[in-house]
Design a protein around this motif. Structure first.
Motif, PDB file in Angstrom:
ATOM      1  N   ASP A  67       0.831  -1.198   0.000  1.00  0.00           N
ATOM      2  CA  ASP A  67       0.000   0.000   0.000  1.00  0.00           C
ATOM      3  C   ASP A  67       0.873   1.258   0.000  1.00  0.00           C
ATOM      4  N   LEU A  68       1.907   1.252   0.828  1.00  0.00           N
ATOM      5  CA  LEU A  68       2.821   2.397   0.853  1.00  0.00           C
ATOM      6  C   LEU A  68       3.558   2.543  -0.476  1.00  0.00           C
ATOM      7  N   HIS A  69       3.895   1.410  -1.096  1.00  0.00           N
ATOM      8  CA  HIS A  69       4.577   1.494  -2.389  1.00  0.00           C
ATOM      9  C   HIS A  69       3.647   2.061  -3.456  1.00  0.00           C
ATOM     10  N   LEU A  70       2.374   1.730  -3.387  1.00  0.00           N
ATOM     11  CA  LEU A  70       1.422   2.328  -4.326  1.00  0.00           C
ATOM     12  C   LEU A  70       1.373   3.835  -4.145  1.00  0.00           C
ATOM     13  N   ILE A  71       1.347   4.293  -2.908  1.00  0.00           N
ATOM     14  CA  ILE A  71       1.370   5.734  -2.648  1.00  0.00           C
ATOM     15  C   ILE A  71       2.647   6.347  -3.213  1.00  0.00           C
ATOM     16  N   SER A  72       3.765   5.644  -3.047  1.00  0.00           N
ATOM     17  CA  SER A  72       5.041   6.128  -3.565  1.00  0.00           C
ATOM     18  C   SER A  72       5.005   6.302  -5.085  1.00  0.00           C
ATOM     19  N   THR A  73       4.434   5.317  -5.790  1.00  0.00           N
ATOM     20  CA  THR A  73       4.354   5.426  -7.249  1.00  0.00           C
ATOM     21  C   THR A  73       3.368   6.505  -7.659  1.00  0.00           C
ATOM     22  N   ALA A  74       2.304   6.672  -6.883  1.00  0.00           N
ATOM     23  CA  ALA A  74       1.339   7.733  -7.187  1.00  0.00           C
ATOM     24  C   ALA A  74       1.967   9.114  -7.044  1.00  0.00           C
ATOM     25  N   LEU A  75       2.921   9.238  -6.136  1.00  0.00           N
ATOM     26  CA  LEU A  75       3.628  10.508  -5.937  1.00  0.00           C
ATOM     27  C   LEU A  75       4.766  10.697  -6.933  1.00  0.00           C
ATOM     28  N   GLY A  76       5.034   9.687  -7.751  1.00  0.00           N
ATOM     29  CA  GLY A  76       6.112   9.772  -8.728  1.00  0.00           C
ATOM     30  C   GLY A  76       7.480   9.497  -8.166  1.00  0.00           C
ATOM     31  N   ILE A  77       7.544   8.944  -6.962  1.00  0.00           N
ATOM     32  CA  ILE A  77       8.826   8.664  -6.321  1.00  0.00           C
ATOM     33  C   ILE A  77       9.428   7.371  -6.866  1.00  0.00           C
ATOM     34  N   LYS A  78       8.596   6.369  -7.060  1.00  0.00           N
ATOM     35  CA  LYS A  78       9.013   5.092  -7.624  1.00  0.00           C
ATOM     36  C   LYS A  78       8.209   4.815  -8.892  1.00  0.00           C
ATOM     37  N   GLU A  79       8.775   3.986  -9.768  1.00  0.00           N
ATOM     38  CA  GLU A  79       8.060   3.594 -10.975  1.00  0.00           C
ATOM     39  C   GLU A  79       7.167   2.389 -10.696  1.00  0.00           C
ATOM     40  N   VAL A  80       6.063   2.319 -11.436  1.00  0.00           N
ATOM     41  CA  VAL A  80       5.157   1.192 -11.300  1.00  0.00           C
ATOM     42  C   VAL A  80       5.844  -0.078 -11.812  1.00  0.00           C
ATOM     43  N   LYS A  81       5.759  -1.144 -11.019  1.00  0.00           N
ATOM     44  CA  LYS A  81       6.297  -2.434 -11.433  1.00  0.00           C
ATOM     45  C   LYS A  81       5.201  -3.193 -12.191  1.00  0.00           C
ATOM     46  N   PRO A  82       5.488  -3.644 -13.422  1.00  0.00           N
ATOM     47  CA  PRO A  82       4.460  -4.378 -14.178  1.00  0.00           C
ATOM     48  C   PRO A  82       3.871  -5.551 -13.411  1.00  0.00           C
ATOM     49  N   ARG A  83       4.701  -6.251 -12.620  1.00  0.00           N
ATOM     50  CA  ARG A  83       4.211  -7.426 -11.905  1.00  0.00           C
ATOM     51  C   ARG A  83       3.228  -7.065 -10.790  1.00  0.00           C
ATOM     52  N   ASP A  84       3.170  -5.783 -10.417  1.00  0.00           N
ATOM     53  CA  ASP A  84       2.216  -5.376  -9.383  1.00  0.00           C
ATOM     54  C   ASP A  84       0.795  -5.249  -9.912  1.00  0.00           C
ATOM     55  N   ARG A  85       0.639  -5.140 -11.224  1.00  0.00           N
ATOM     56  CA  ARG A  85      -0.681  -5.129 -11.859  1.00  0.00           C
ATOM     57  C   ARG A  85      -1.602  -4.064 -11.267  1.00  0.00           C
ATOM     58  N   VAL A  86      -1.104  -2.859 -11.160  1.00  0.00           N
ATOM     59  CA  VAL A  86      -1.912  -1.774 -10.598  1.00  0.00           C
ATOM     60  C   VAL A  86      -2.250  -0.705 -11.639  1.00  0.00           C
ATOM     61  N   GLU A  87      -2.026  -1.006 -12.918  1.00  0.00           N
ATOM     62  CA  GLU A  87      -2.265  -0.006 -13.960  1.00  0.00           C
ATOM     63  C   GLU A  87      -3.700   0.496 -13.946  1.00  0.00           C
ATOM     64  N   ALA A  88      -4.644  -0.384 -13.641  1.00  0.00           N
ATOM     65  CA  ALA A  88      -6.050   0.020 -13.636  1.00  0.00           C
ATOM     66  C   ALA A  88      -6.320   1.113 -12.610  1.00  0.00           C
ATOM     67  N   ILE A  89      -5.590   1.090 -11.502  1.00  0.00           N
ATOM     68  CA  ILE A  89      -5.763   2.133 -10.488  1.00  0.00           C
ATOM     69  C   ILE A  89      -5.353   3.481 -11.051  1.00  0.00           C
ATOM     70  N   PHE A  90      -4.232   3.522 -11.744  1.00  0.00           N
ATOM     71  CA  PHE A  90      -3.730   4.781 -12.294  1.00  0.00           C
ATOM     72  C   PHE A  90      -4.618   5.300 -13.417  1.00  0.00           C
ATOM     73  N   ASN A  91      -5.342   4.411 -14.069  1.00  0.00           N
ATOM     74  CA  ASN A  91      -6.226   4.820 -15.159  1.00  0.00           C
ATOM     75  C   ASN A  91      -7.650   5.106 -14.695  1.00  0.00           C
ATOM     76  N   ALA A  92      -7.921   4.889 -13.422  1.00  0.00           N
ATOM     77  CA  ALA A  92      -9.279   5.034 -12.908  1.00  0.00           C
ATOM     78  C   ALA A  92      -9.643   6.504 -12.717  1.00  0.00           C
ATOM     79  N   PRO A  93     -10.895   6.884 -12.969  1.00  0.00           N
ATOM     80  CA  PRO A  93     -11.306   8.280 -12.770  1.00  0.00           C
ATOM     81  C   PRO A  93     -11.244   8.708 -11.305  1.00  0.00           C
TER      82      PRO A  93
END
Length: 275
Positions: A67-93
């Motif tokens: 969960d903290l890593h997702l927040i980190s990627t949302a802030l642009g601190i870390k890049e999204v890892k493809p294996r985390d399969r969270v692309e749908a979150i970033f594309n969600a309205p």
């Protein structure tokens, strides 16, 4: 009214729904506690976030390392890892709304009436309950209304490995985050180890699970946690409830009813381990 705890979701939404259907979970009467790591690796992290958020006061989660890593990627601190399969979150309205909700979740929940503590990974062998709650609150305050970007950008480190009440600033906060969201094994002198992720019987002799160390807190109050999938089917001491049973690793998801301590399990409904 019933109180339920469920192990790490990690995007395994379908299994959660099957478990809740089995116990006839009623959000107007029952309460669902989640041990963190709502997201990553499973294919329905977006659905997990939305569902838990939609339950409002009928659900309470704590923050896990994913969960903290997702927040980190949302802030642009870390890049999204493809294996985390969270692309749908970033594309969600409702992406920003979901991330804002997530960062307002606690690291520790203490229910005095029902007599339990819930965290994602564990509680430091050097902490009493008051210290654990104080340290959790310090980090939660920054996540919710402080310099979150500075905190998150500096949390990726294994030091300091041992607690001291003299720790200040980022070292104190990093130790706190590591304990609550990453800890599994400790050395016998209470230093943290992050290299070993195996079952306890396969660990080197200089390491022991955090809950085996001598801390009166571990005997005084039940502690519910997740994070450690390789603990599945391993015995734990009384008062220690390990609920991550590795659903995303094609094992099962576990739901605990607090009132009668009955456990319900749901096997993974698909092969998640093709990453």
């Amino acid at each position: 009214m019933a109180t339920y705890f469920v192990g790490d979701l990690q995007g395994c939404f379908d299994e959660l729904q099957l478990l809740l259907d089995r116990v006839q979970f009623n959000p107007t009467q029952d309460k669902l506690y989640l041990v963190g790591d709502l997201v990553a690796r499973g294919n329905k992290s977006l659905e997990c976030l939305r569902f838990v958020k939609s339950l409002g006061n009928a659900a309470q989660t704590v923050l896990g390392n994913h969960d903290l890593h997702l927040i980190s990627t949302a802030l642009g601190i870390k890049e999204v890892k493809p294996r985390d399969r969270v692309e749908a979150i970033f594309n969600a309205p409702d992406f920003e709304e979901l991330i804002d909700w997530l960062r307002h979740q606690p690291l520790l929940v203490h229910n005095e009436n029902q007599g339990f503590v819930m965290v994602h990974a564990g509680i430091s062998p050097d902490w009493d309950l008051a210290t654990a709650k104080t340290c959790a609150k310090e980090v939660e305050t920054i996540l919710q209304q402080g310099d979150i970007k500075k905190l998150i950008s500096q949390m990726y480190d294994n030091q300091p490995e041992r607690w001291s009440p003299n720790l200040q600033g980022i070292e104190r906060w990093r130790y706190t985050i590591n304990v609550f969201t990453r800890m599994r094994f400790c050395y016998w002198d209470h230093r943290l180890d992050f290299a070993c992720k195996q079952p306890p019987k396969e660990a080197p002799p200089e390491l022991t699970p955090w809950f085996n160390l001598d801390n009166p807190l571990y005997q005084r109050i039940p502690i519910i946690f997740g994070h450690w999938a390789s603990l599945v089917d391993e015995p734990t001491p009384p008062n220690i409830y390990a609920l991550d049973t590795g659903c995303v690793w094609n094992n099962r998801m576990t739901l605990l009813c607090w009132e009668d301590k009955q456990c319900f399990s749901q096997s993974a409904v698909k092969n998640y381990c093709d990453f």
